[in-house]
Design an enzyme around this catalytic site. Structure first.
Site, PDB file in Angstrom:
ATOM      1  N   CYS A 108       0.845  -1.186   0.000  1.00 36.96           N
ATOM      2  CA  CYS A 108       0.000   0.000   0.000  1.00 36.96           C
ATOM      3  C   CYS A 108       0.885   1.242   0.000  1.00 36.96           C
ATOM      4  O   CYS A 108       2.105   1.152   0.201  1.00 36.96           O
ATOM      5  CB  CYS A 108      -0.940   0.013   1.199  1.00 36.96           C
ATOM      6  SG  CYS A 108      -0.094   0.182   2.782  1.00 36.96           S
ATOM      7  N   CYS A 111       2.735   1.928   3.291  1.00 38.11           N
ATOM      8  CA  CYS A 111       3.864   1.006   3.447  1.00 38.11           C
ATOM      9  C   CYS A 111       5.063   1.520   2.656  1.00 38.11           C
ATOM     10  O   CYS A 111       6.203   1.536   3.143  1.00 38.11           O
ATOM     11  CB  CYS A 111       3.499  -0.390   2.946  1.00 38.11           C
ATOM     12  SG  CYS A 111       1.988  -1.078   3.621  1.00 38.11           S
ATOM     13  N   ASP A 507       0.740   4.739 -40.869  1.00 36.67           N
ATOM     14  CA  ASP A 507       1.592   4.547 -42.041  1.00 36.67           C
ATOM     15  C   ASP A 507       0.934   3.508 -42.948  1.00 36.67           C
ATOM     16  O   ASP A 507       0.173   2.661 -42.482  1.00 36.67           O
ATOM     17  CB  ASP A 507       2.977   4.076 -41.598  1.00 36.67           C
ATOM     18  CG  ASP A 507       3.904   3.838 -42.775  1.00 36.67           C
ATOM     19  OD1 ASP A 507       4.015   4.726 -43.628  1.00 36.67           O
ATOM     20  OD2 ASP A 507       4.497   2.744 -42.847  1.00 36.67           O
TER      21      ASP A 507
END
Length: 857
Positions: A108, A111, A507
């Site tokens: 998280c 953390c 292209d």
């Protein structure tokens, strides 16, 4: 940065560096367009002793060859900075090495913040990158800082770390044990059971809830004692992490929750403390479980690579070895159903090979001797012997996995906004929580109990976890989903930008068409024969790298016409026009009709009637007494271009010798892909160097309304800039082959390379790589990117809205601690993760296989 003696380039004896020259490689991330490269180049060129400069805008690298006796590395760096560009390794030790750690429990934002603070205090550590979605920490360390020192620093933040050796299968996922059997899960279950017993005593059978004693004039019943025990058991990991947060000066969720639990128990609110400890621990377990689901998508990618390989030795024997031990030139034996262990070339056998893990294509590709195969793909029907061409960590699948792993390092604009917002949001709400808890009782004599609980609720709301993970979990889910379907997206920024792009520049050759050019018509002129035209054209074009030139040379070989015996010198490629060379002492030109402007008259020529046959039925003009008068520009070129053919004129400075027509085949799914993109609101524009007539024919065939033809490479780049300049919000994606279109792709908001599998340049330079030659992946890419952008917006604004509602409701008593934990923390974390995982359900569409066949959704 790399500083080493340069290698001597082939065929460049006049520019061979001296023994004292050195090459400096600098990473200049903001040098991302030709204009930027020009500024940097001009600035560095002012120094004496600069022998060569190679700015590579697609990869943000600057290669400088210099004489150390006349200039220095520091002076070169100063000139780059003087041009207004930062160098990626500025501020770090030039000898710094990168160290990656697996930190599975770092799942998280809080953390990650705690780990960053712990590492920031370690001398010799620089450029800290935490990736909670993949559980990985990457740092730059100097030679005197050991891996153990870094591991211990991460341990001081409360997380177990393991150094990674760079192998794909060692990313930070931890073991496969269920989180529901972990020590924290067991402690949470026990704490929850104890709290449940206390709730029964306190609220269901209060008569059975005796008072056990008094502490500090406060009576404590059995239920309250059980709540305290529950808070201690379930909240032990929270309190432990809170201590680490204090040590690392981290105002994070663990610190806030730890303070909340201790304050609740100390203020004689043990029930609230127990609920906070139990519910928050459940929320953390659920968040880790949902994050593990996101990480599983990365696991699935890594599982594509086999662990072992069967090697055939020189004596004919076979030996099973680890796939990591394979060396280039080893010969591996692959039986039906086994995974090919490494990239290589088939030297014996043939089989249909399932390449879906790499290209996403569902139909197996037939492979035989001489064909290229990729590691992780599976032969379905035959035995193969494959000569290894790359080691395990340099295979296509390994590069894909590394790219997906590193994608989290490239923050999106929204992610950067979220980080900035969170850095302000949390301190403000904490201050507000303290004010709510203390000011009403102090100023107005209100109840301490009431306002303490309301302040505690705001303290829980102050954590921005769900808000912070809302973007990275969406990015990882989207990118890994794309990789499984043969689309490699280099980072969240490119996923986001593709979703915002409303124009796709395409292209023609090799993108809308197969790129497999073939000669369809040869029209000899002025007495030349068809064989003579082919001999001269092929002799010159064998020096060319252009697809048209290769097709002419190949067709001459098929016809048994060998131009290799001709003497060719002074070859020159005339960009966007054709080629020029001395052939047997005479200057010859092969190229577009415009190449002959000012050289020879194409408006009055004569078709060969003896020894050659004109394959185009055009009326002869009476411009002179000779038969077969033609105007090449009026009679031949328009006729051929209407059929979608490219016209090449062969001639000398004095006379045209013939006309060659070359055609390309439109991809079967091109029209379908273009129509799907247009239905998604994408404006498709074709940019091509081919002639107007061919461009119009191809555009009409695939359903493109806007095209621009006869463009030189710098003109394609100018068109990209023009399209992007149409509005402040314009975003233009460019899809091409990744090599010839590199300048335009680098200038576009997003560069997309077709058929990138096995093409190192495309894999390295493109922002997005379609691993197979499959145009159906383009609508899928835009669908996925637009959906991902929508999911990110939903996650961010939903998180903000929920936090805002809870923050407003807490001071007036409508929101309790339980609401804050269940809705604001646990609920939103699960919600944003679950919403992000929806991206894994987006699958590519395929065209209908027949008039009565339903489309596959």
């Amino acid at each position: 940065m790399r500083d080493s003696p340069p290698s001597v380039p082939p065929d460049s004896s006049d520019s061979t560096p001296s023994d004292t020259d050195r090459t400096l490689e600098l990473q200049v991330p903001e040098m991302d367009c030709p204009s930027c490269a020009g500024k940097v180049t001009k600035s560095v060129e002012r120094l004496d002793g600069i022998d060569d400069l190679d700015p590579q805008v697609t990869s943000g690298r600057l290669l400088v060859r210099y004489d150390p006796a006349r200039t220095s590395e520091s002076e070169i760096r100063d000139r780059v900075r003087a041009a207004g560009y930062q160098i990626a390794d500025e501020g770090s030790d030039a000898g710094a090495a990168e160290l990656s750690l697996s930190v599975p429990e770092m799942d998280c934002a809080s953390c990650a913040n705690k780990v960053e603070n712990a590492l920031a205090d370690v001398g010799g550590v620089d450029e800290i990158e935490t990736q909670p979605t993949s559980g990985r920490v990457t740092v730059a360390v100097d030679d005197e800082t050991s891996a153990d020192t870094v591991v211990d620093a991460v341990g001081s933040a409360g997380y177990e770390a393991t150094p990674m050796d760079g192998d794909s299968d060692e990313i930070g996922f931890g073991d496969d044990d269920s989180i529901w059997r972990s020590r924290r899960a067991i402690g949470t279950a026990i704490g929850g059971a104890i709290a449940a017993v206390g709730m029964i005593l306190a609220f269901v059978v209060p008569a059975a809830d005796p008072t056990l004693g008094t502490v500090a004039d406060r009576p404590y019943a059995l239920s309250q004692l059980l709540f305290i025990v529950a808070a201690a058991v379930a909240g032990a990991p929270v309190l432990r992490n809170a201590v680490y947060s204090v040590r690392n000066r981290s105002l994070d969720i663990d610190f806030l929750m730890g303070v909340g639990i201790v304050a609740s128990v100390a203020a004689h609110h043990p029930f609230e403390g127990a609920m906070l400890a139990v519910l928050f621990s459940v929320a953390e377990l659920l968040e880790r479980f949902s994050m593990d689901r996101a990480r599983n998508s990365l696991r699935e990618l890594m599982d594509l690579s086999p662990d072992t390989a069967t090697v055939r030795r020189d004596d004919g024997s076979t030996e099973t070895v680890s796939a990591d031990e394979l060396a280039v030139s080893d010969v591996v034996v692959v039986r039906p159903g086994e995974k090919i262990p490494a990239d290589g070339v088939v030297i014996e056998g043939q089989s249909a090979v399932d390449q879906a893990p790499i290209t996403g294509e569902s139909v197996p590709a037939d492979k035989r001797e001489g064909d290229e195969v990729f590691g992780g793909t599976i032969p379905e029907s035959g035995y193969l012997e494959v000569e290894v061409e790359s080691e395990a960590d340099d295979s296509t699948i390994a590069r894909i996995v590394r790219t997906v792993e590193d994608a989290e390092r490239d923050q999106t604009k929204r992610e950067q906004f979220v980080d900035r917002f969170a850095s302000v949001y949390t301190p403000l709400v904490v201050v507000f929580a303290l004010a709510v808890a203390t000011l009403p009782p102090l100023v107005a004599g209100a109840s301490w109990n009431t306002w303490f609980l309301r302040g505690l609720t705001l303290l829980v709301i102050a954590c921005p976890c769900a808000f912070v993970i809302s973007t990275p979990v969406s990015v990882v889910s989207g990118i890994t989903s794309a990789a499984r379907n043969g689309v490699l997206i280099k980072g969240g920024r490119h996923l986001e930008t593709t979703g915002e792009s409303d124009v796709l520049a395409v292209d023609k050759t090799g993108t809308l068409t197969t790129g497999d050019l073939s000669v369809t018509d040869v029209i000899p002129l002025e007495g030349a024969t068809e064989a003579d035209v082919l001999r001269r054209a092929s002799a010159v074009e064998r020096r060319s790298e252009h697809p048209v030139g290769r097709s002419i040379a190949g067709y001459a070989d098929e016809q048994g016409i060998d131009g290799r015996d001709a003497s060719v010198s002074n070859f020159e490629a005339l960009t966007g026009k054709g080629v020029r060379a001395e052939l047997d002492g005479e200057t010859h030109y092969v190229g577009k009709p415009d190449l002959f402007d000012g050289l020879t008259d194409l408006e009055h020529v004569h078709a060969t009637t003896d020894g050659g046959v004109a394959v185009v039925d055009t009326p002869a003009r009476s411009q002179c007494e000779r038969e077969g008068c033609l105007d090449v520009l009026e009679d031949i070129v328009p006729e051929l271009e209407r059929d979608g053919k490219t016209v090449v004129v062969v001639g000398t400075e004095d006379d045209p010798l013939g006309v060659i027509a070359v055609a390309d085949r439109v991809r079967p799914d091109a029209e379908w892909a273009v129509s799907r993109l247009q239905e998604q609101g994408v404006r498709v524009v074709m940019l091509t160097g081919d002639n107007e007539g061919t461009a119009r024919a191809i555009a009409e065939q695939v359903g493109i309304d806007e095209f621009h033809a006869e463009l030189l490479p710098d003109e394609k780049l100018a068109w990209i800039e023009r399209l992007e300049g149409e509005s402040d919000e314009a975003r233009v994606a460019m899809v091409g082959d990744g090599i010839n279109d590199a300048p335009a792709m680098a200038t576009a908001s997003v560069g997309i390379a077709m058929g990138a599998a096995g093409t190192d340049t495309a894999l390295e330079t493109a922002d997005v790589a379609l691993m197979g030659d499959d145009l159906t992946r383009l609508p899928y890419l835009f669908d996925l990117s637009k959906t991902a952008t929508g999911v990110i917006r939903q996650n961010i604004w939903a998180s903000l809205a929920v936090k805002a509602v809870l923050a407003v409701g807490a001071p007036i008593g409508l929101v309790t601690v339980i609401h804050a934990v269940i809705i604001g923390d646990m609920g939103m974390s699960l919600g944003v993760t679950g919403n992000a995982m929806r991206l894994a359900n987006i699958e590519p569409e395929t065209p209908a296989t027949g008039p009565d066949s339903p489309e596959t959704n």
